[in-house]
Scaffold this motif. Structure first.
Motif, PDB file in Angstrom:
ATOM      1  N   GLY A  15       0.812  -1.211   0.000  1.00  0.00           N
ATOM      2  CA  GLY A  15       0.000   0.000   0.000  1.00  0.00           C
ATOM      3  C   GLY A  15       0.846   1.261   0.000  1.00  0.00           C
ATOM      4  O   GLY A  15       0.346   2.353  -0.202  1.00  0.00           O
ATOM      5  N   ASN A  16       2.144   1.106   0.220  1.00  0.00           N
ATOM      6  CA  ASN A  16       3.065   2.241   0.171  1.00  0.00           C
ATOM      7  C   ASN A  16       3.719   2.214  -1.209  1.00  0.00           C
ATOM      8  O   ASN A  16       4.528   1.341  -1.514  1.00  0.00           O
ATOM      9  N   ILE A  17       3.359   3.159  -2.062  1.00  0.00           N
ATOM     10  CA  ILE A  17       3.795   3.142  -3.461  1.00  0.00           C
ATOM     11  C   ILE A  17       5.313   3.184  -3.613  1.00  0.00           C
ATOM     12  O   ILE A  17       5.871   2.544  -4.498  1.00  0.00           O
ATOM     13  N   ALA A  18       6.002   3.896  -2.733  1.00  0.00           N
ATOM     14  CA  ALA A  18       7.463   3.979  -2.831  1.00  0.00           C
ATOM     15  C   ALA A  18       8.094   2.613  -2.571  1.00  0.00           C
ATOM     16  O   ALA A  18       8.924   2.147  -3.354  1.00  0.00           O
ATOM     17  N   PHE A  19       7.697   1.977  -1.483  1.00  0.00           N
ATOM     18  CA  PHE A  19       8.242   0.660  -1.162  1.00  0.00           C
ATOM     19  C   PHE A  19       7.860  -0.364  -2.235  1.00  0.00           C
ATOM     20  O   PHE A  19       8.697  -1.114  -2.722  1.00  0.00           O
ATOM     21  N   ASP A  20       6.578  -0.398  -2.580  1.00  0.00           N
ATOM     22  CA  ASP A  20       6.113  -1.387  -3.556  1.00  0.00           C
ATOM     23  C   ASP A  20       6.807  -1.221  -4.899  1.00  0.00           C
ATOM     24  O   ASP A  20       7.208  -2.206  -5.519  1.00  0.00           O
ATOM     25  N   SER A  21       6.967  -0.002  -5.338  1.00  0.00           N
ATOM     26  CA  SER A  21       7.579   0.240  -6.648  1.00  0.00           C
ATOM     27  C   SER A  21       9.022  -0.231  -6.709  1.00  0.00           C
ATOM     28  O   SER A  21       9.416  -0.934  -7.636  1.00  0.00           O
ATOM     29  N   ILE A  22       9.824   0.136  -5.729  1.00  0.00           N
ATOM     30  CA  ILE A  22      11.237  -0.239  -5.769  1.00  0.00           C
ATOM     31  C   ILE A  22      11.407  -1.735  -5.539  1.00  0.00           C
ATOM     32  O   ILE A  22      12.226  -2.388  -6.193  1.00  0.00           O
ATOM     33  N   ILE A  23      10.620  -2.310  -4.630  1.00  0.00           N
ATOM     34  CA  ILE A  23      10.717  -3.755  -4.389  1.00  0.00           C
ATOM     35  C   ILE A  23      10.299  -4.529  -5.631  1.00  0.00           C
ATOM     36  O   ILE A  23      10.986  -5.467  -6.063  1.00  0.00           O
ATOM     37  N   SER A  40      11.294 -11.399   3.769  1.00  0.00           N
ATOM     38  CA  SER A  40      10.110 -10.997   4.503  1.00  0.00           C
ATOM     39  C   SER A  40      10.351  -9.567   4.959  1.00  0.00           C
ATOM     40  O   SER A  40      11.399  -9.262   5.530  1.00  0.00           O
ATOM     41  N   LEU A  41       9.401  -8.710   4.697  1.00  0.00           N
ATOM     42  CA  LEU A  41       9.574  -7.293   4.970  1.00  0.00           C
ATOM     43  C   LEU A  41       8.345  -6.754   5.673  1.00  0.00           C
ATOM     44  O   LEU A  41       7.225  -7.020   5.252  1.00  0.00           O
ATOM     45  N   PHE A  42       8.553  -6.038   6.745  1.00  0.00           N
ATOM     46  CA  PHE A  42       7.458  -5.382   7.456  1.00  0.00           C
ATOM     47  C   PHE A  42       7.590  -3.879   7.252  1.00  0.00           C
ATOM     48  O   PHE A  42       8.630  -3.295   7.571  1.00  0.00           O
ATOM     49  N   ILE A  43       6.552  -3.267   6.704  1.00  0.00           N
ATOM     50  CA  ILE A  43       6.525  -1.819   6.499  1.00  0.00           C
ATOM     51  C   ILE A  43       5.480  -1.244   7.451  1.00  0.00           C
ATOM     52  O   ILE A  43       4.302  -1.589   7.351  1.00  0.00           O
ATOM     53  N   PRO A  44       5.882  -0.384   8.373  1.00  0.00           N
ATOM     54  CA  PRO A  44       4.892   0.230   9.267  1.00  0.00           C
ATOM     55  C   PRO A  44       3.873   1.030   8.461  1.00  0.00           C
ATOM     56  O   PRO A  44       4.215   1.613   7.417  1.00  0.00           O
ATOM     57  N   PRO A  45       2.623   1.057   8.923  1.00  0.00           N
ATOM     58  CA  PRO A  45       1.594   1.795   8.174  1.00  0.00           C
ATOM     59  C   PRO A  45       1.912   3.286   8.047  1.00  0.00           C
ATOM     60  O   PRO A  45       1.576   3.910   7.055  1.00  0.00           O
ATOM     61  N   SER A  46       2.570   3.839   9.035  1.00  0.00           N
ATOM     62  CA  SER A  46       2.916   5.258   8.996  1.00  0.00           C
ATOM     63  C   SER A  46       4.433   5.375   9.134  1.00  0.00           C
ATOM     64  O   SER A  46       5.009   4.921  10.119  1.00  0.00           O
ATOM     65  N   ILE A  47       5.048   5.983   8.131  1.00  0.00           N
ATOM     66  CA  ILE A  47       6.502   6.145   8.155  1.00  0.00           C
ATOM     67  C   ILE A  47       6.828   7.562   7.705  1.00  0.00           C
ATOM     68  O   ILE A  47       6.280   8.057   6.717  1.00  0.00           O
ATOM     69  N   ASN A  48       7.689   8.222   8.433  1.00  0.00           N
ATOM     70  CA  ASN A  48       7.994   9.627   8.174  1.00  0.00           C
ATOM     71  C   ASN A  48       9.343   9.749   7.459  1.00  0.00           C
ATOM     72  O   ASN A  48      10.298  10.277   8.019  1.00  0.00           O
ATOM     73  N   ILE A  49       9.391   9.232   6.241  1.00  0.00           N
ATOM     74  CA  ILE A  49      10.598   9.304   5.419  1.00  0.00           C
ATOM     75  C   ILE A  49      10.182   9.778   4.027  1.00  0.00           C
ATOM     76  O   ILE A  49       9.174   9.321   3.491  1.00  0.00           O
ATOM     77  N   GLU A  50      10.956  10.686   3.452  1.00  0.00           N
ATOM     78  CA  GLU A  50      10.669  11.180   2.113  1.00  0.00           C
ATOM     79  C   GLU A  50      10.739  10.031   1.092  1.00  0.00           C
ATOM     80  O   GLU A  50      11.577   9.133   1.213  1.00  0.00           O
TER      81      GLU A  50
END
Length: 63
Positions: A15-23, A40-50
């Motif tokens: 659901g995070n376009i930046a993570f999904d796109s690069i992965i 296996s990767l866990f992405i927090p629902p809210s992340i404060n990174i550009e």
């Protein structure tokens, strides 16, 4: 960079376009080179990174 990624097999759908796109981009390239990965990767629902920082750091890690 995100606009240049072709549609294809989806490896990541966080659901995070930046993570999904690069992965998805990196894993598609790995599959084309017959490189097998198990991750296996866990992405927090809210992340404060550009977004640009996410793509650079994660891209370098996956390289």
């Amino acid at each position: 960079m995100i606009g240049n990624i072709d549609e294809g097999e989806v490896y990541s759908s966080t659901g995070n376009i930046a993570f999904d796109s690069i992965i998805n981009f990196k894993l598609k390239n790995a599959a084309e080179d017959n490189i097998k990965l198990d991750l296996s990767l866990f992405i927090p629902p809210s992340i404060n990174i550009e977004i640009a920082d996410i793509v650079i750091v994660l891209g370098n890690l996956l390289d």
